[in-house]
Design an enzyme around this catalytic site. Structure first.
Site, PDB file in Angstrom:
ATOM      1  N   CYS A   1       0.956  -1.357   0.309  1.00  0.00           N
ATOM      2  CA  CYS A   1       0.478  -0.100  -0.070  1.00  0.00           C
ATOM      3  C   CYS A   1       1.313   1.143   0.280  1.00  0.00           C
ATOM      4  O   CYS A   1       1.482   1.626   1.360  1.00  0.00           O
ATOM      5  CB  CYS A   1      -1.245  -0.048   1.238  1.00  0.00           C
ATOM      6  SG  CYS A   1      -1.854   1.604   1.616  1.00  0.00           S
TER       7      CYS A   1
ATOM      8  N   CYS B   1      -0.335   4.005   2.689  1.00  0.00           N
ATOM      9  CA  CYS B   1       0.701   3.547   4.231  1.00  0.00           C
ATOM     10  C   CYS B   1       1.706   4.073   4.435  1.00  0.00           C
ATOM     11  O   CYS B   1       2.072   4.391   4.934  1.00  0.00           O
ATOM     12  CB  CYS B   1       0.246   1.915   4.208  1.00  0.00           C
ATOM     13  SG  CYS B   1      -1.174   1.121   3.625  1.00  0.00           S
TER      14      CYS B   1
END
Length: 324
Positions: free
Chosen positions: A79, A82
């Site tokens: 991700c 993230c």
């Protein structure tokens, strides 16, 4: 993905909790006492960010949320957002110096937790406060918005729940126990003796005032805290009709006030497990202000029995599960 749910408004109503100011005062006293004690129970900055999995979730998140707000960062290695958000949260966890604990959960390795929280996309950030889960935001939010959300979370945790957070020792090593600074005993023998004499004479109001006078100067005085909790309990049950109280509790299992009164009688009668179990069951059956009143009374009864009693530790875990 745009951030959402940045505001904590509507999650809790601080004005609705009559005991909020009392909780805040207790939190301030506890924080001052921790500072005066020189960092008893301190953690290192590295321990403010932890990796959590399904096996350790109850211990590391639910149970810890009874002493400090736990912010959960759902993330994954693949991700990209993230990778923008996680370093910001980790830096803020250190900057906030124990006001919250950051728990990082890898969704690829912990699918069940992701499903339980209803995570639809990552990064997703939640908080758990006193066993209660709150959605904070989703997406890589700007830092100023994250700060606003964390400030609101910390205020809610302290004012509504009396959570004082963790004491941080910048020189401590992870997992290294921190020695308490030796503090000279205060001249409280006369006040404590006066409180005991008042109890013996049946002057519960006088005993309460004497213990409060000690705690005003020494918020961490264990003997005074225990004595005050006991004196207040005896004061509450004084004049109660036990038969009527138990009859009402049996007839009104959903009535928080009836169950609280019966739990007080249970404890005075030495039925500790019954008192704790009654209130934990009531927490499960109630919501809102009533639920919070039951939770606060249970915490008061923990003080009466004493934190070292194994029945208190067991009940704390049961309370955390009931709240969550």
């Amino acid at each position: 993905m745009q951030p959402r749910n940045m505001s904590m408004s509507g999650v809790v109503d601080l004005a609705a909790v009559k005991a909020a100011q009392e909780a805040k005062a207790k939190a301030e006293q506890a924080r001052a006492e921790a500072a005066r004690q020189g960092g008893t129970g301190a953690v290192s900055p590295a321990e403010l960010v932890i990796d959590v999995d399904e096996a350790g979730f109850e211990r590391d998140v639910i149970q810890r949320s009874a002493e400090v707000p736990v912010v959960i960062d759902f993330w994954a290695e693949w991700c990209q957002p993230c990778k923008q958000l996680s370093p910001v949260l980790e830096r803020l966890a250190t900057e906030y110096a124990g006001r919250f604990l950051l728990a990082k959960i890898d969704v690829d390795a912990n699918q069940m937790l992701m499903q339980q929280f209803g995570v639809q996309g990552i990064p997703a950030v939640f908080a758990v406060v006193a066993g209660q889960a709150l959605p904070l935001f989703q997406g890589a939010a700007p830092e100023d918005q994250i700060r606003q959300t964390l400030d609101q979370l910390v205020a809610v945790a302290e004012q509504r729940f009396g959570l004082t957070g963790l004491t941080v020792d910048p020189d401590a090593q992870p997992g290294e126990p921190t020695e308490a600074a030796e503090t000279p005993a205060g001249p409280y023998d006369a006040l404590l003796e006066a409180a005991v004499q008042a109890l013996d004479a049946g002057d519960l109001g006088g005993a309460v005032r004497a213990y409060q006078n000690v705690l005003a100067d020494d918020p961490g005085n264990t003997e005074a805290k225990l004595g005050l909790a006991q004196a207040e309990l005896l004061q509450r049950v004084q004049g109660m009709d036990p038969q009527a109280v138990r009859k009402e509790a049996a007839e009104k299992p959903q009535d928080a006030s009836a169950q609280i009164a019966a739990a007080d009688l249970d404890l005075v009668g030495g039925h500790v497990d019954d008192a704790f179990g009654r209130l934990i069951d009531t927490v499960r059956r109630t919501a809102g202000d009533e639920r919070d009143a039951v939770r606060l009374r249970l915490l008061e009864l923990f003080e009466v029995v004493g934190p070292e009693d194994p029945r208190v530790a067991t009940a704390r875990r049961a309370l955390a599960r009931a709240l969550f």
